[in-house]
Write an enzyme that holds these catalytic residues in place. Structure first.
Site, PDB file in Angstrom:
ATOM      1  N   LYS A 103       0.886   4.089  -2.897  1.00 13.83           N
ATOM      2  CA  LYS A 103       0.535   5.485  -2.620  1.00 13.83           C
ATOM      3  C   LYS A 103       1.702   6.434  -2.927  1.00 13.83           C
ATOM      4  CE  LYS A 103      -3.757   5.098  -1.390  1.00 13.83           C
ATOM      5  NZ  LYS A 103      -4.804   5.551  -2.346  1.00 13.83           N
TER       6      LYS A 103
ATOM      7  N   TYR B 266       0.830  -1.210   0.000  1.00 15.00           N
ATOM      8  CA  TYR B 266       0.000   0.000   0.000  1.00 15.00           C
ATOM      9  C   TYR B 266       0.866   1.263   0.000  1.00 15.00           C
ATOM     10  CZ  TYR B 266      -3.862   3.071   1.529  1.00 15.00           C
ATOM     11  OH  TYR B 266      -4.812   4.062   1.633  1.00 15.00           O
TER      12      TYR B 266
END
Length: 251
Positions: free
Chosen positions: A156, A152
């Site tokens: 991002k 993640y």
């Protein structure tokens, strides 16, 4: 030059995406509400139309180029050429590195990065033809690193690089591209994180709020308000920026 008032929001069935779609409708945009299935979009569409707004729900896997092309084409046909895009679709598959599977890695990077790439590539055709556009990508404070989120955090961080590159490429066509990096926002996703950690969600929120200068966790409406500004006329000189929204200066 006049341009269409049509927006596409991905991952708009719930949470931040739903709040953004409703806020853009309130601002006068017709909204293409995109999520994995059309049925899942129904509540967001109803919330918009019940207030006199215009929206359609579209089921599409943003990692599938044919599905993305069809979804954007349907928005253009039924609502008009989309000039605002909010790349919000995302998933989590949290785990420590030694437990993380290749599928955990590929799935998260696929939805966040491949998805944002595919939808942006399709929408920019309409934006450049209109000579105006806004792209807002959802990043996260996790881009700075977060235990148990190698996939993640990487996705991002990648959203920030994509943002800066698209800002350079599309600026001469009147298109701005910015990213918002939220901290703790109260959503189903953060509730799932609490569950994974074996913590009651209310306790999880209280612990997070204690570390935030404004002493509360964020709400989807907090992010929607910033998207509203970045999607508007007055933000035309802001592009290639990553705006951290974490309730205080420390991030």
């Amino acid at each position: 030059m006049a341009h269409s008032r049509v927006a596409i929001v991905t991952g708009a069935a719930r949470g931040i995406g739903a709040a953004v779609a409703q806020r853009l409708a309130q601002d006068g945009f017709a909204v293409g509400v995109v999520d994995l299935t059309e049925d899942s979009c129904a509540d967001t569409v109803e919330a918009i139309t019940n207030k006199g707004g215009q929206a359609i729900g579209i089921g599409a896997d943003v990692t599938d180029s044919a599905a993305v092309k069809a979804a954007v084409g349907r928005v253009a046909q039924e609502l008009g050429p989309p000039t605002v895009l909010v790349n919000n679709a995302g998933i989590t598959r949290d785990n420590l590195l030694f437990k993380m599977t290749e599928d955990d890695w590929d799935s998260v990077l696929g939805v966040h990065l491949r998805g944002a790439f595919l939808v942006s590539r399709e929408v920019q055709k309409h934006q450049t033809e209109q000579g105006w556009g806004r792209v807002v990508n959802l990043s996260s404070t996790s881009a700075l690193g977060n235990r148990g989120q190698a996939n993640y955090s990487t996705a991002k961080a990648g959203m920030q690089g994509l943002t800066k590159t698209l800002a350079i490429e599309l600026g001469k066509f009147g298109v701005t591209v910015n990213a918002i990096a939220p901290g703790f926002i109260e959503t189903d996703m953060t509730a799932a994180t609490a569950q994974r950690l074996g913590v009651e969600f209310e306790d999880f929120k209280k612990g997070a709020a204690a570390m935030i200068p404004v002493q509360r966790v964020g709400q989807p409406a907090d992010i929607a308000a910033l998207v509203s500004f970045l999607a508007g006329e007055e933000s035309g000189f802001i592009s290639g920026q990553v705006i951290y929204v974490a309730g205080g200066p420390k991030d």
